[in-house]
Design a protein around this motif. Sequence first.
Motif, PDB file in Angstrom:
ATOM      1  N   HIS A 130     -27.327  12.176  -5.800  1.00 42.44           N
ATOM      2  CA  HIS A 130     -26.208  12.571  -6.446  1.00 42.44           C
ATOM      3  C   HIS A 130     -25.200  13.180  -5.565  1.00 42.44           C
ATOM      4  O   HIS A 130     -23.858  12.903  -5.929  1.00 42.44           O
ATOM      5  N   LEU A 131     -25.439  13.410  -4.362  1.00 43.15           N
ATOM      6  CA  LEU A 131     -24.322  13.688  -3.307  1.00 43.15           C
ATOM      7  C   LEU A 131     -23.377  12.417  -3.172  1.00 43.15           C
ATOM      8  O   LEU A 131     -22.416  12.608  -3.044  1.00 43.15           O
ATOM      9  N   ARG A 132     -24.081  11.453  -3.125  1.00 42.76           N
ATOM     10  CA  ARG A 132     -23.325  10.328  -2.954  1.00 42.76           C
ATOM     11  C   ARG A 132     -22.392   9.571  -4.140  1.00 42.76           C
ATOM     12  O   ARG A 132     -21.224   9.267  -3.834  1.00 42.76           O
ATOM     13  N   GLY A 133     -22.794  10.068  -5.221  1.00 46.52           N
ATOM     14  CA  GLY A 133     -21.986  10.058  -6.402  1.00 46.52           C
ATOM     15  C   GLY A 133     -20.843  10.992  -6.249  1.00 46.52           C
ATOM     16  O   GLY A 133     -19.638  10.849  -6.838  1.00 46.52           O
ATOM     17  N   ILE A 134     -20.826  12.175  -6.046  1.00 47.41           N
ATOM     18  CA  ILE A 134     -20.175  13.131  -5.776  1.00 47.41           C
ATOM     19  C   ILE A 134     -19.081  12.682  -4.943  1.00 47.41           C
ATOM     20  O   ILE A 134     -17.604  12.777  -5.102  1.00 47.41           O
ATOM     21  N   VAL A 135     -19.349  12.153  -3.694  1.00 52.47           N
ATOM     22  CA  VAL A 135     -18.686  11.552  -2.547  1.00 52.47           C
ATOM     23  C   VAL A 135     -17.679  10.524  -3.127  1.00 52.47           C
ATOM     24  O   VAL A 135     -16.482  10.424  -2.827  1.00 52.47           O
ATOM     25  N   ALA A 136     -18.483   9.688  -3.740  1.00 52.87           N
ATOM     26  CA  ALA A 136     -17.693   8.487  -4.313  1.00 52.87           C
ATOM     27  C   ALA A 136     -16.407   8.860  -5.279  1.00 52.87           C
ATOM     28  O   ALA A 136     -15.491   8.117  -5.226  1.00 52.87           O
ATOM     29  N   LYS A 137     -16.628   9.926  -6.031  1.00 49.84           N
ATOM     30  CA  LYS A 137     -15.559  10.401  -6.904  1.00 49.84           C
ATOM     31  C   LYS A 137     -14.363  10.911  -6.254  1.00 49.84           C
ATOM     32  O   LYS A 137     -13.133  10.689  -6.507  1.00 49.84           O
ATOM     33  N   GLN A 138     -14.753  11.748  -5.202  1.00 51.68           N
ATOM     34  CA  GLN A 138     -13.593  12.163  -4.231  1.00 51.68           C
ATOM     35  C   GLN A 138     -13.092  10.986  -3.333  1.00 51.68           C
ATOM     36  O   GLN A 138     -11.740  11.246  -2.951  1.00 51.68           O
ATOM     37  N   LEU A 139     -13.626   9.957  -3.161  1.00 51.24           N
ATOM     38  CA  LEU A 139     -12.969   8.926  -2.500  1.00 51.24           C
ATOM     39  C   LEU A 139     -11.849   8.525  -3.423  1.00 51.24           C
ATOM     40  O   LEU A 139     -10.800   7.844  -2.738  1.00 51.24           O
ATOM     41  N   GLY A 140     -11.910   8.379  -4.504  1.00 48.41           N
ATOM     42  CA  GLY A 140     -10.984   7.791  -5.401  1.00 48.41           C
ATOM     43  C   GLY A 140     -10.029   8.807  -5.475  1.00 48.41           C
ATOM     44  O   GLY A 140      -8.777   8.490  -5.536  1.00 48.41           O
ATOM     45  N   VAL A 141     -10.063  10.108  -5.162  1.00 43.48           N
ATOM     46  CA  VAL A 141      -8.740  10.948  -5.241  1.00 43.48           C
ATOM     47  C   VAL A 141      -8.130  10.697  -4.024  1.00 43.48           C
ATOM     48  O   VAL A 141      -6.907  10.760  -3.998  1.00 43.48           O
ATOM     49  N   ILE A 142      -8.820  10.711  -2.990  1.00 41.92           N
ATOM     50  CA  ILE A 142      -8.331  10.585  -1.764  1.00 41.92           C
ATOM     51  C   ILE A 142      -7.336   9.171  -1.499  1.00 41.92           C
ATOM     52  O   ILE A 142      -6.443   9.160  -0.846  1.00 41.92           O
ATOM     53  N   GLN A 143      -8.071   8.189  -2.138  1.00 44.60           N
ATOM     54  CA  GLN A 143      -7.277   6.950  -2.049  1.00 44.60           C
ATOM     55  C   GLN A 143      -5.947   7.036  -2.612  1.00 44.60           C
ATOM     56  O   GLN A 143      -4.832   6.307  -2.212  1.00 44.60           O
ATOM     57  N   SER A 144      -5.719   7.737  -3.754  1.00 47.67           N
ATOM     58  CA  SER A 144      -4.423   7.891  -4.437  1.00 47.67           C
ATOM     59  C   SER A 144      -3.450   8.536  -3.245  1.00 47.67           C
ATOM     60  O   SER A 144      -2.185   8.338  -3.434  1.00 47.67           O
ATOM     61  N   VAL A 145      -3.995   9.541  -2.637  1.00 50.58           N
ATOM     62  CA  VAL A 145      -3.028  10.164  -1.460  1.00 50.58           C
ATOM     63  C   VAL A 145      -2.720   9.322  -0.578  1.00 50.58           C
ATOM     64  O   VAL A 145      -1.498   9.357   0.176  1.00 50.58           O
ATOM     65  N   LEU A 146      -3.604   8.466   0.052  1.00 50.79           N
ATOM     66  CA  LEU A 146      -3.285   7.482   1.006  1.00 50.79           C
ATOM     67  C   LEU A 146      -2.368   6.171   0.542  1.00 50.79           C
ATOM     68  O   LEU A 146      -1.327   6.059   1.199  1.00 50.79           O
ATOM     69  N   ASP A 147      -2.380   5.700  -0.595  1.00 52.30           N
ATOM     70  CA  ASP A 147      -1.651   5.060  -1.244  1.00 52.30           C
ATOM     71  C   ASP A 147      -0.050   5.562  -1.465  1.00 52.30           C
ATOM     72  O   ASP A 147       0.797   4.795  -1.054  1.00 52.30           O
ATOM     73  N   ASN A 148       0.144   6.614  -1.807  1.00 54.50           N
ATOM     74  CA  ASN A 148       1.054   7.339  -1.861  1.00 54.50           C
ATOM     75  C   ASN A 148       1.946   7.704  -0.443  1.00 54.50           C
ATOM     76  O   ASN A 148       3.318   7.774  -0.446  1.00 54.50           O
ATOM     77  N   THR A 149       1.083   7.896   0.406  1.00 57.82           N
ATOM     78  CA  THR A 149       1.548   8.047   1.854  1.00 57.82           C
ATOM     79  C   THR A 149       2.189   6.994   2.500  1.00 57.82           C
ATOM     80  O   THR A 149       3.406   6.792   3.132  1.00 57.82           O
ATOM     81  N   LEU A 150       1.490   5.848   2.315  1.00 60.89           N
ATOM     82  CA  LEU A 150       1.890   4.592   2.913  1.00 60.89           C
ATOM     83  C   LEU A 150       3.065   4.171   2.090  1.00 60.89           C
ATOM     84  O   LEU A 150       4.010   3.784   2.624  1.00 60.89           O
ATOM     85  N   ALA A 151       3.449   4.321   0.693  1.00 57.46           N
ATOM     86  CA  ALA A 151       4.485   4.011  -0.077  1.00 57.46           C
ATOM     87  C   ALA A 151       5.752   5.026   0.600  1.00 57.46           C
ATOM     88  O   ALA A 151       6.688   4.262   0.636  1.00 57.46           O
ATOM     89  N   GLY A 152       5.331   6.272   0.818  1.00 56.70           N
ATOM     90  CA  GLY A 152       6.261   6.997   1.165  1.00 56.70           C
ATOM     91  C   GLY A 152       6.891   6.543   2.567  1.00 56.70           C
ATOM     92  O   GLY A 152       8.242   6.565   2.829  1.00 56.70           O
ATOM     93  N   VAL A 153       5.929   6.211   3.475  1.00 62.35           N
ATOM     94  CA  VAL A 153       6.468   5.818   4.740  1.00 62.35           C
ATOM     95  C   VAL A 153       7.304   4.574   4.681  1.00 62.35           C
ATOM     96  O   VAL A 153       8.506   4.284   5.317  1.00 62.35           O
ATOM     97  N   ALA A 154       6.876   3.476   4.060  1.00 61.32           N
ATOM     98  CA  ALA A 154       7.566   2.153   3.927  1.00 61.32           C
ATOM     99  C   ALA A 154       8.933   2.357   3.127  1.00 61.32           C
ATOM    100  O   ALA A 154       9.871   1.592   3.355  1.00 61.32           O
ATOM    101  N   ALA A 155       9.072   3.350   2.342  1.00 57.62           N
ATOM    102  CA  ALA A 155      10.210   3.500   1.545  1.00 57.62           C
ATOM    103  C   ALA A 155      11.486   3.898   2.217  1.00 57.62           C
ATOM    104  O   ALA A 155      12.771   3.638   2.304  1.00 57.62           O
TER     105      ALA A 155
END
Length: 289
Positions: free
Chosen positions: A229-254
């Motif tokens: 169950h814990l791994r499932g919760i972690v997996a969900k939060q990985l999706g959240v942090i991935q969006s932050v990572l993508d936007n961070t990289l896009a901001g740097v490149a811009a």
Amino acid sequence: MHVGQKSLERAVEACDPVNDLVQGLIFAYAKKKGEPGGFARALTNSCRLSKVFADNVSSTDSVLKSAQLNFAAQRYNTIVDVAQCLVLNIEAVLTTLTEVHLSMPHLTKWSAQLLQLLHLENLILLAMVAELASLCSTYVHAFDNKVRGGLSHAANKAAAVYELRYHANKVFSFTSLTGEQQEPLALSDSYSAGFLQLLKSGYDMCVSKAVVRDQELVFYHAGARDEHHLRGIVAKQLGVIQSVLDNTLAGVAAHDHDFIRSLQPFDVDHWMAHNSDDTLSGSQSVSRV
């Protein structure tokens, strides 16, 4: 402000779950008496709160403890410094807020709100934020080369962006950059230096926690049912942090988008692979003699 810091902060602001967490624990401003702002800001502005936290940290049985929040709103590594401190001392944080709730009537509402904020999903997300901020802090100065606009800066920045993307992919993603399936390091117990693993070493995520005062529930945090169950919760939060990572990289490149785009006419390999000279306006065929 550093490009990397600004991009990370804008990416955090664009993600409501992460922004609510970061504001509540770090950056929120004090509004009035009884609302001293984010946890880190409040401790920085109050010697009394700071001492309560330091005492709880010193009494915690942990080799990872550190009471230095190092809060400074405009410093590029504030997020990682504070998030790291909170992750390593989460039991002391919860104990401090509980003591404040029970002994400081004017901060009862503030402490209760923060205690409710620190439920299991957000604790995992906090560890992810610390992990991402730690990765980004390594490249902050690489993104801010003093000779911005030069060819060497563009090349070095491109390399730094790729390195950050590569390392973050290994930590947070289920799919490698080459499209192969992989286990994110955040889910691997062998990744002992990871912030989630450090959090787990000092906090039992499979145990529910609660505080009751005068027959009134102050907070209740449900623990994970089991490791699966814990791994499932972690997996969900990985999706959240991935969006932050993508936007961070896009901001740097811009920040260098126009300059890098101006080099496109000189990209002969890309032109030959995707276009033809025959498509150029006014082109004429040349016959050989």
